[in-house]
Design a protein around this motif. Structure first.
Motif, PDB file in Angstrom:
ATOM      1  N   MET A 208       0.909  -1.211   0.048  1.00  0.00           N
ATOM      2  CA  MET A 208      -0.035  -0.020  -0.034  1.00  0.00           C
ATOM      3  C   MET A 208       0.849   1.263  -0.068  1.00  0.00           C
ATOM      4  O   MET A 208       0.485   2.347  -0.688  1.00  0.00           O
ATOM      5  CB  MET A 208      -1.004  -0.090   1.253  1.00  0.00           C
ATOM      6  N   THR A 209       2.046   1.171   0.673  1.00  0.00           N
ATOM      7  CA  THR A 209       2.880   2.535   0.898  1.00  0.00           C
ATOM      8  C   THR A 209       3.521   2.511  -0.945  1.00  0.00           C
ATOM      9  O   THR A 209       3.532   3.643  -1.224  1.00  0.00           O
ATOM     10  CB  THR A 209       4.283   2.197   1.479  1.00  0.00           C
ATOM     11  N   ASP A 210       3.464   1.607  -1.732  1.00  0.00           N
ATOM     12  CA  ASP A 210       4.302   1.698  -3.126  1.00  0.00           C
ATOM     13  C   ASP A 210       3.045   2.510  -3.935  1.00  0.00           C
ATOM     14  O   ASP A 210       3.199   3.285  -4.817  1.00  0.00           O
ATOM     15  CB  ASP A 210       4.354   0.360  -3.550  1.00  0.00           C
ATOM     16  N   LEU A 211       1.799   2.044  -3.539  1.00  0.00           N
ATOM     17  CA  LEU A 211       0.625   2.628  -4.317  1.00  0.00           C
ATOM     18  C   LEU A 211       0.763   4.035  -4.046  1.00  0.00           C
ATOM     19  O   LEU A 211       0.342   5.091  -5.135  1.00  0.00           O
ATOM     20  CB  LEU A 211      -0.703   2.094  -3.792  1.00  0.00           C
ATOM     21  N   LEU A 212       1.176   4.519  -2.861  1.00  0.00           N
ATOM     22  CA  LEU A 212       1.259   6.221  -2.664  1.00  0.00           C
ATOM     23  C   LEU A 212       2.341   6.786  -3.439  1.00  0.00           C
ATOM     24  O   LEU A 212       2.089   7.707  -4.203  1.00  0.00           O
ATOM     25  CB  LEU A 212       1.615   6.369  -1.188  1.00  0.00           C
ATOM     26  N   PHE A 213       3.443   6.129  -3.752  1.00  0.00           N
ATOM     27  CA  PHE A 213       4.631   6.460  -4.554  1.00  0.00           C
ATOM     28  C   PHE A 213       3.922   6.419  -5.892  1.00  0.00           C
ATOM     29  O   PHE A 213       4.448   7.326  -6.741  1.00  0.00           O
ATOM     30  CB  PHE A 213       5.548   5.452  -4.493  1.00  0.00           C
ATOM     31  N   ALA A 214       3.164   5.692  -6.460  1.00  0.00           N
ATOM     32  CA  ALA A 214       2.739   5.656  -7.925  1.00  0.00           C
ATOM     33  C   ALA A 214       1.805   6.715  -8.052  1.00  0.00           C
ATOM     34  O   ALA A 214       1.515   7.173  -9.114  1.00  0.00           O
ATOM     35  CB  ALA A 214       1.773   4.244  -7.958  1.00  0.00           C
ATOM     36  N   LEU A 215       1.322   7.759  -7.086  1.00  0.00           N
ATOM     37  CA  LEU A 215       0.614   8.782  -7.384  1.00  0.00           C
ATOM     38  C   LEU A 215       1.472   9.706  -8.196  1.00  0.00           C
ATOM     39  O   LEU A 215       0.920  10.742  -8.955  1.00  0.00           O
ATOM     40  CB  LEU A 215       0.152   9.489  -6.056  1.00  0.00           C
ATOM     41  N   ASP A 216       2.672   9.913  -8.124  1.00  0.00           N
ATOM     42  CA  ASP A 216       3.434  10.705  -8.945  1.00  0.00           C
ATOM     43  C   ASP A 216       4.298   9.895 -10.166  1.00  0.00           C
ATOM     44  O   ASP A 216       4.308  10.424 -11.180  1.00  0.00           O
ATOM     45  CB  ASP A 216       4.544  11.703  -8.394  1.00  0.00           C
ATOM     46  N   SER A 217       4.551   8.464  -9.972  1.00  0.00           N
ATOM     47  CA  SER A 217       5.137   7.866 -11.054  1.00  0.00           C
ATOM     48  C   SER A 217       4.357   7.440 -12.243  1.00  0.00           C
ATOM     49  O   SER A 217       4.800   7.357 -13.288  1.00  0.00           O
ATOM     50  CB  SER A 217       5.854   6.527 -10.281  1.00  0.00           C
ATOM     51  N   ILE A 218       3.069   7.118 -11.655  1.00  0.00           N
ATOM     52  CA  ILE A 218       2.048   6.741 -13.024  1.00  0.00           C
ATOM     53  C   ILE A 218       1.968   8.039 -13.716  1.00  0.00           C
ATOM     54  O   ILE A 218       1.880   7.995 -15.074  1.00  0.00           O
ATOM     55  CB  ILE A 218       0.885   6.153 -12.302  1.00  0.00           C
ATOM     56  N   PRO A 219       1.385   9.325 -13.317  1.00  0.00           N
ATOM     57  CA  PRO A 219       1.390  10.424 -13.993  1.00  0.00           C
ATOM     58  C   PRO A 219       2.714  10.544 -14.847  1.00  0.00           C
ATOM     59  O   PRO A 219       2.474  11.264 -15.838  1.00  0.00           O
ATOM     60  CB  PRO A 219       1.065  11.398 -13.231  1.00  0.00           C
ATOM     61  N   ALA A 220       4.066  10.365 -14.150  1.00  0.00           N
ATOM     62  CA  ALA A 220       5.061  10.828 -14.937  1.00  0.00           C
ATOM     63  C   ALA A 220       5.085   9.866 -16.197  1.00  0.00           C
ATOM     64  O   ALA A 220       5.831  10.189 -17.318  1.00  0.00           O
ATOM     65  CB  ALA A 220       6.195  10.427 -13.948  1.00  0.00           C
ATOM     66  N   ILE A 221       4.854   8.406 -16.050  1.00  0.00           N
ATOM     67  CA  ILE A 221       5.074   7.703 -17.154  1.00  0.00           C
ATOM     68  C   ILE A 221       4.046   8.118 -18.427  1.00  0.00           C
ATOM     69  O   ILE A 221       4.173   7.826 -19.622  1.00  0.00           O
ATOM     70  CB  ILE A 221       5.126   6.185 -16.973  1.00  0.00           C
TER      71      ILE A 221
END
Length: 369
Positions: A208-221
């Motif tokens: 679940m912590t990784d999902l929080l990081f995805a909040l910026d990495s997904i828009p970036a990709i």
């Protein structure tokens, strides 16, 4: 790029087969992962990503392959930031070293499922509303500023609402029971019931912590490619090799003193790229009468070159600084003379707080969200 359903299915089956093989190796003999073993596995996963890029080049052409490489490098580099928080979680739950590899594997599997749903939702929004790139771009620029100024850093891990809910629904043991996530034990009334071990709690925490990081990495990709297939596969390959990188880098993370600046530059660059693309395909009626604006658009080849260049400069500058200027502050607000928190193992840190049970980390400030 139009991807048939059977290609999606074959890709997912192939990736699951690789993870199943990894799990079989880990489950056969739980052990502490050394640097050499981690290095071999990192090489294997990077090689698999390279082979996949070659396959994309042969089947879909240069643009698709370049987008995948740019997305993979971006996701992998941004995922390095996760390792700092993973270390905090491992320390908070006092995970034994022989179980850390298994914890990371299952935690990342949970993260893959959550990210898959996030990517599908993002792809649906992007395909229908082009103006969302204005929001993505502004969000990435603000995140870049936050990363560079150190607004993400915390020294402790705090359980989120989902983990607290698990504790309310099921009792959690204070000790690890091998690699088991559930055990049957008598409760206070003498009845045997299902208990959750800290093993499950830490895996949920990582996922679940990784999902929080995805909040910026997904828009970036999505700023590099709008193809859901490339977005998904780049994320999967980056995450699959992430846990091996955790054991490979170890104390080296503390030496990448300029990593936050490099990641901030990458996020800001992609944010500007997104805004330019949004302007180039503008449909907002209050901006230029709803007509596209004649602005330059940054190509994927330039994006890949910038990303690789920033990472190279950041890494070299960090190593030079640590090697030849060790007395200078490592952070904008000054460094510390004591040993880095990343140079200590989870066992060392847990030994410093013997009063905290293994399954109940001491709440403090939460990691970056």
């Amino acid at each position: 790029m139009t991807v048939p359903f059977w290609v999606w299915a074959l890709t997912i089956v192939g990736l699951l087969a690789v993870l199943a093989l990894d799990l079989a190796i880990v489950g056969r003999r739980p052990h502490e992962v050394g640097v050499h073993e981690a290095g071999r596995w990192v090489a294997v996963y990077v090689a698999l990503a390279a082979l996949f890029a070659v396959g994309l080049f042969l089947v879909a052409g240069q643009d698709a392959a370049t987008e995948f490489v740019a997305g993979y490098v971006t996701e992998y580099s941004l995922s390095v930031d996760n390792l700092f928080v993973f270390l905090l979680i491992m320390s908070a739950f006092a995970v034994p070293k022989v179980l850390q590899h298994r914890v990371l594997l299952f935690g990342i599997l949970i993260a893959l499922v959550l990210r898959g749903a996030f990517i599908l939702a993002g792809a649906a929004v992007v395909s229908r509303f082009s103006w969302v790139f204005y929001l993505f771009g502004a969000f990435l620029v603000l995140t870049a500023i936050k990363v560079v100024t150190g607004g993400d850093e915390d020294e402790e891990f705090r359980e989120n609402a989902a983990l607290r809910l698990v504790r309310r629904v099921l009792p959690v043991t204070d000790d690890y029971v091998g690699s088991r996530s559930f055990v049957r034990r008598p409760d206070g009334r003498g009845r045997r019931r299902i208990w959750v071990t800290p093993m499950l709690m830490v895996m949920l925490a990582i996922g679940m912590t990784d999902l929080l990081f995805a909040l910026d990495s997904i828009p970036a990709i999505f700023g590099l490619t709008r193809d859901p297939y490339i977005v998904f596969t780049a994320n999967v390959f980056a995450l699959m090799g992430l846990r091996q990188l955790y054991f490979l880098l170890g104390g080296l993370l503390a030496k990448l003193v300029y990593l936050s600046y490099g990641l901030g530059v990458i996020l800001a660059f992609i944010g500007v790229k997104l805004v330019l693309e949004a302007l180039h395909t503008n449909t907002l009626p209050f901006l230029n009468g709803g007509e596209p604006l004649d602005v330059p658009v940054i190509g994927i080849e330039v994006s890949l070159a910038v990303i690789l260049g920033v990472l190279l400069v950041t890494t070299i500058a960090s190593l030079v600084k640590v090697r030849y200027f060790p007395g200078l502050p490592e952070e904008p607000d000054g460094g510390t003379d004591g040993p880095s928190d990343l140079d200590r193992t989870a066992d060392d840190r847990s030994a410093e707080t013997p009063s905290a049970p293994a399954g109940s980390p001491d709440p403090a400030a939460s990691p970056r969200s």
